[in-house]
Design an enzyme around this catalytic site. Sequence first.
Site, PDB file in Angstrom:
ATOM      1  N   ARG A 184       0.748  -1.045  -0.124  1.00  0.00           N
ATOM      2  CA  ARG A 184      -0.100  -0.093  -0.054  1.00  0.00           C
ATOM      3  C   ARG A 184       0.906   1.199  -0.060  1.00  0.00           C
ATOM      4  O   ARG A 184       0.493   2.433  -0.562  1.00  0.00           O
ATOM      5  CB  ARG A 184      -1.118   0.003   1.131  1.00  0.00           C
ATOM      6  CG  ARG A 184      -1.974  -1.424   1.082  1.00  0.00           C
ATOM      7  CD  ARG A 184      -2.782  -1.081   2.449  1.00  0.00           C
ATOM      8  NE  ARG A 184      -2.112  -1.563   3.547  1.00  0.00           N
ATOM      9  CZ  ARG A 184      -1.894  -2.772   4.060  1.00  0.00           C
ATOM     10  NH1 ARG A 184      -2.303  -3.845   3.614  1.00  0.00           N
ATOM     11  NH2 ARG A 184      -1.324  -2.886   5.153  1.00  0.00           N
ATOM     12  N   GLU A 190       3.902  -4.599  13.906  1.00  0.00           N
ATOM     13  CA  GLU A 190       2.598  -4.885  14.699  1.00  0.00           C
ATOM     14  C   GLU A 190       2.386  -6.200  14.654  1.00  0.00           C
ATOM     15  O   GLU A 190       1.789  -6.812  15.643  1.00  0.00           O
ATOM     16  CB  GLU A 190       1.728  -4.108  14.341  1.00  0.00           C
ATOM     17  CG  GLU A 190       0.486  -3.837  15.584  1.00  0.00           C
ATOM     18  CD  GLU A 190      -0.771  -3.080  15.357  1.00  0.00           C
ATOM     19  OE1 GLU A 190      -0.980  -2.784  14.036  1.00  0.00           O
ATOM     20  OE2 GLU A 190      -1.809  -3.125  16.010  1.00  0.00           O
TER      21      GLU A 190
HETATM   22  P1  AMP Z   1       5.070  -1.451  11.860  1.00  0.00           P
HETATM   23  O1  AMP Z   1       6.331  -1.758  11.243  1.00  0.00           O
HETATM   24  O2  AMP Z   1       4.744  -2.097  13.219  1.00  0.00           O
HETATM   25  O3  AMP Z   1       4.902   0.340  12.133  1.00  0.00           O
HETATM   26  O4  AMP Z   1       3.713  -1.710  10.838  1.00  0.00           O
HETATM   27  C1  AMP Z   1       3.541  -0.784   9.893  1.00  0.00           C
HETATM   28  C2  AMP Z   1       3.322  -1.676   8.586  1.00  0.00           C
HETATM   29  O5  AMP Z   1       2.485  -2.800   8.606  1.00  0.00           O
HETATM   30  C3  AMP Z   1       2.858  -0.985   7.233  1.00  0.00           C
HETATM   31  O6  AMP Z   1       3.359  -1.404   6.401  1.00  0.00           O
HETATM   32  C4  AMP Z   1       1.546  -1.200   7.588  1.00  0.00           C
HETATM   33  O7  AMP Z   1       0.962  -1.461   6.030  1.00  0.00           O
HETATM   34  C5  AMP Z   1       1.307  -2.294   8.368  1.00  0.00           C
HETATM   35  N1  AMP Z   1       0.333  -2.353   9.288  1.00  0.00           N
HETATM   36  C6  AMP Z   1       0.763  -2.701  10.820  1.00  0.00           C
HETATM   37  N2  AMP Z   1      -0.409  -2.527  11.574  1.00  0.00           N
HETATM   38  C7  AMP Z   1      -1.425  -2.269  10.819  1.00  0.00           C
HETATM   39  C8  AMP Z   1      -2.837  -1.816  10.990  1.00  0.00           C
HETATM   40  N3  AMP Z   1      -3.152  -1.828  12.239  1.00  0.00           N
HETATM   41  N4  AMP Z   1      -3.768  -1.525   9.995  1.00  0.00           N
HETATM   42  C9  AMP Z   1      -3.063  -1.405   8.594  1.00  0.00           C
HETATM   43  N5  AMP Z   1      -1.747  -1.776   8.425  1.00  0.00           N
HETATM   44  C10 AMP Z   1      -1.056  -2.013   9.357  1.00  0.00           C
END
Ligand code: AMP
Length: 179
Positions: free
Chosen positions: A66, A103
């Site tokens: 995305r 996450e």
């Molecule tokens: P992080 O590395 O934990 O900051 O996660 C960010 C990445 O995971 C991004 O590329 C997002 O597309 C995806 N992502 C993580 N959590 C979510 C969420 N709650 N909703 C949508 N995409 C998420």
Amino acid sequence: MAVPGRAPVADVIASLTRDVANFPTPGVQFKDLTALFVDREAMGVVIDALADVASGSDLVAGIESRGSLVAAALAARLGIGVLSIRKRGKLPPPVLTEDYDREYGAAGMEIPADSLELRGRKVMVIDDVLATGGTLGAATRLLERTGAKVIGAAVVVELIALGGRKAIAPLHVHSLSQV
Ligand code: AMP
């Protein structure tokens, strides 16, 4: 859905975000931005806002998938190039790889090694959602290994409670909306 052209960008994003509980893993509230991307006017508002933030860059790098979608639209608006930071295993060798936690689980991301001349390029990293910051942190490390200068990052939605901004400091993150 019609979106008033002058609505604040955060309101536009909120109005077209679908929250999906327990996806892709239990406990995660997934932010589905599909309807935002489909809406021509809303995408225009988002890309206008990002263009202001990224005006000092000469390359945008988007996180698959995305983030790459948003980055491509932004690059076209700014008249600069776009690099998609790919999920592990999608690119032919040789590649540079960074592993990271996000996450909902561990992952790896890659860019081509050797074939790109990124040294000294001013890069803005783009993603849809900032959660724990693992993804943007790894993308930054990956780009910096090439000699590129990461001048900042921008996301459409920041999940404040997960503390990603702090985790990737001093990288500056601009979020179009915070929840
Ligand atoms: P992080 O590395 O934990 O900051 O996660 C960010 C990445 O995971 C991004 O590329 C997002 O597309 C995806 N992502 C993580 N959590 C979510 C969420 N709650 N909703 C949508 N995409 C998420």
